[in-house]
Write a protein that holds these residues in place. Sequence first.
Motif, PDB file in Angstrom:
ATOM      1  N   ILE A  87       0.783  -1.380  -0.224  1.00 49.24           N
ATOM      2  CA  ILE A  87      -0.030  -0.017   0.011  1.00 49.24           C
ATOM      3  C   ILE A  87       0.741   1.190  -0.169  1.00 49.24           C
ATOM      4  O   ILE A  87       1.975   1.127   0.354  1.00 49.24           O
ATOM      5  CB  ILE A  87      -1.028  -0.143   1.256  1.00 49.24           C
ATOM      6  CG1 ILE A  87      -2.095   1.062   1.174  1.00 49.24           C
ATOM      7  CG2 ILE A  87      -0.288   0.069   2.459  1.00 49.24           C
ATOM      8  CD1 ILE A  87      -3.067   0.938   2.132  1.00 49.24           C
ATOM      9  N   GLY A  88       0.285   2.372  -0.523  1.00 47.35           N
ATOM     10  CA  GLY A  88       0.962   3.517  -0.544  1.00 47.35           C
ATOM     11  C   GLY A  88       0.023   4.686   0.176  1.00 47.35           C
ATOM     12  O   GLY A  88      -1.180   4.731  -0.273  1.00 47.35           O
ATOM     13  N   ILE A  89       0.530   5.480   0.989  1.00 48.27           N
ATOM     14  CA  ILE A  89      -0.518   6.334   1.664  1.00 48.27           C
ATOM     15  C   ILE A  89       0.250   7.783   1.346  1.00 48.27           C
ATOM     16  O   ILE A  89       1.422   7.862   1.923  1.00 48.27           O
ATOM     17  CB  ILE A  89      -0.645   6.115   2.941  1.00 48.27           C
ATOM     18  CG1 ILE A  89      -1.282   4.817   3.076  1.00 48.27           C
ATOM     19  CG2 ILE A  89      -1.351   7.469   3.734  1.00 48.27           C
ATOM     20  CD1 ILE A  89      -2.773   4.938   2.823  1.00 48.27           C
ATOM     21  N   ASP A  90      -0.315   8.789   0.908  1.00 46.21           N
ATOM     22  CA  ASP A  90       0.093   9.969   0.627  1.00 46.21           C
ATOM     23  C   ASP A  90      -0.141  11.279   1.687  1.00 46.21           C
ATOM     24  O   ASP A  90      -1.480  11.188   1.974  1.00 46.21           O
ATOM     25  CB  ASP A  90      -0.120  10.478  -0.444  1.00 46.21           C
ATOM     26  CG  ASP A  90       0.366  11.984  -1.102  1.00 46.21           C
ATOM     27  OD1 ASP A  90       1.638  12.011  -1.066  1.00 46.21           O
ATOM     28  OD2 ASP A  90      -0.595  12.737  -1.226  1.00 46.21           O
ATOM     29  N   ARG A  91       0.839  11.631   2.307  1.00 50.37           N
ATOM     30  CA  ARG A  91       0.524  13.094   3.484  1.00 50.37           C
ATOM     31  C   ARG A  91      -0.503  12.783   4.392  1.00 50.37           C
ATOM     32  O   ARG A  91      -1.691  12.994   4.389  1.00 50.37           O
ATOM     33  CB  ARG A  91       0.141  13.997   2.452  1.00 50.37           C
ATOM     34  CG  ARG A  91       1.256  14.871   1.606  1.00 50.37           C
ATOM     35  CD  ARG A  91       0.949  15.843   0.795  1.00 50.37           C
ATOM     36  NE  ARG A  91       0.558  16.755   1.737  1.00 50.37           N
ATOM     37  CZ  ARG A  91       1.266  17.918   2.212  1.00 50.37           C
ATOM     38  NH1 ARG A  91       2.573  17.739   1.981  1.00 50.37           N
ATOM     39  NH2 ARG A  91       0.981  18.837   3.060  1.00 50.37           N
ATOM     40  N   ASN A  92      -0.498  11.618   5.340  1.00 52.19           N
ATOM     41  CA  ASN A  92      -1.125  11.517   6.617  1.00 52.19           C
ATOM     42  C   ASN A  92      -0.467  11.452   7.813  1.00 52.19           C
ATOM     43  O   ASN A  92       0.665  11.629   7.679  1.00 52.19           O
ATOM     44  CB  ASN A  92      -1.695  10.273   6.601  1.00 52.19           C
ATOM     45  CG  ASN A  92      -3.048   9.840   5.586  1.00 52.19           C
ATOM     46  OD1 ASN A  92      -3.834   9.039   5.681  1.00 52.19           O
ATOM     47  ND2 ASN A  92      -3.195  10.835   4.582  1.00 52.19           N
ATOM     48  N   TRP A 134      -6.235   8.569   5.836  1.00 48.49           N
ATOM     49  CA  TRP A 134      -7.669   9.657   5.544  1.00 48.49           C
ATOM     50  C   TRP A 134      -8.897   8.949   5.758  1.00 48.49           C
ATOM     51  O   TRP A 134      -9.964   9.586   5.792  1.00 48.49           O
ATOM     52  CB  TRP A 134      -7.314   9.896   4.214  1.00 48.49           C
ATOM     53  CG  TRP A 134      -7.386   8.931   2.956  1.00 48.49           C
ATOM     54  CD1 TRP A 134      -6.070   8.218   2.668  1.00 48.49           C
ATOM     55  CD2 TRP A 134      -8.403   8.093   2.320  1.00 48.49           C
ATOM     56  NE1 TRP A 134      -6.357   7.406   1.753  1.00 48.49           N
ATOM     57  CE2 TRP A 134      -7.741   7.200   1.557  1.00 48.49           C
ATOM     58  CE3 TRP A 134      -9.568   8.297   2.482  1.00 48.49           C
ATOM     59  CZ2 TRP A 134      -8.548   6.260   0.720  1.00 48.49           C
ATOM     60  CZ3 TRP A 134     -10.443   7.440   1.636  1.00 48.49           C
ATOM     61  CH2 TRP A 134      -9.750   6.484   0.905  1.00 48.49           C
ATOM     62  N   THR A 135      -9.254   7.559   5.975  1.00 45.86           N
ATOM     63  CA  THR A 135     -10.526   6.884   6.004  1.00 45.86           C
ATOM     64  C   THR A 135     -10.825   7.203   7.458  1.00 45.86           C
ATOM     65  O   THR A 135     -11.982   6.841   7.889  1.00 45.86           O
ATOM     66  CB  THR A 135     -10.402   5.255   6.059  1.00 45.86           C
ATOM     67  OG1 THR A 135      -9.261   4.819   6.749  1.00 45.86           O
ATOM     68  CG2 THR A 135     -10.025   5.184   4.484  1.00 45.86           C
TER      69      THR A 135
END
Length: 297
Positions: A209-214, A228-229
């Motif tokens: 998984i990749g997550i941007d700016r959390n 973000w969820t």
Amino acid sequence: MPATLGHIGAQMLLTRIGLPQADTKWILAGCVIPDLPWILQRVVHAVGDVPVIELRLYVVAQSSLLMSLVLCACLALFSRRAVSVFNVLALGALLHFALDALQTKWANGVLLFAPLHWEPLNFGLFWPEDWPTYALYGLSLGVAFWMVFRDAPNGDDLLRPRGGRAGAAVVLLAVYFCAPLAMEKGAFAANVHSTKVLAEYDQRVGREIGIDRNRIVVENGAPYLRVWTGERIALTNTTLGEGALVSVKGVFETPSTLRVEDVHLHASGVRDIASYVSLLAIALWWGLCIARARGAF
């Protein structure tokens, strides 16, 4: 994407090179159109409780190039020079996507060919904290200075659509807000913004998984990624501290635990402030243009 401030200078200069007679207010509108769905998403989150993954899929679809061009066509109908204004807005949308594609965003990017192709385009040339971003900010501030002293808000071409033009505007606006609903399934199947992995909780183990700016939160000395969820995912193989704004790549060890493979620490606050100030300036410019429209509205 770069902050709105990062778009104004480059898009103003490039648009004026390609379309020398382009009106400043429409160039400014072209800087914002692809980001409107993301702005509206924040408003929706602020005023109501909605399914976050479904909302993200809707916004992803609405922020695609196709939907942006639909909105460009709708807005152009509010000008006496509809064809030339559409050209300015469409060029602005394309330039906006081109700038967005240059900046690194993990598991993210611009959607130029949706709904036919959902693979985000991202060249990943620089991070929001790298010098090209600040160079774009500096260019935009210089252009803004020039606008204030060498340009003037002008609303002479603005009009209220009537008759067939009004009908066309309503149809285009309906397409802009309704068509993304039909595009959500394709975006989900393509795992855009990691939505499929996040939604399929029981099937996460071993998936990347990749997550941007959390943000990172720390509980009992252990770091968690506040996605973000709204979910908090435990992190291993990292020592990130409370409140850090990060982009993360990793592999799920359990449905609720992510082994961090790569991480980027972002500067906090600058990007948001640059966007808010720029959006306010664009709104003020447009307010002056409408005020000078001589009764067109």
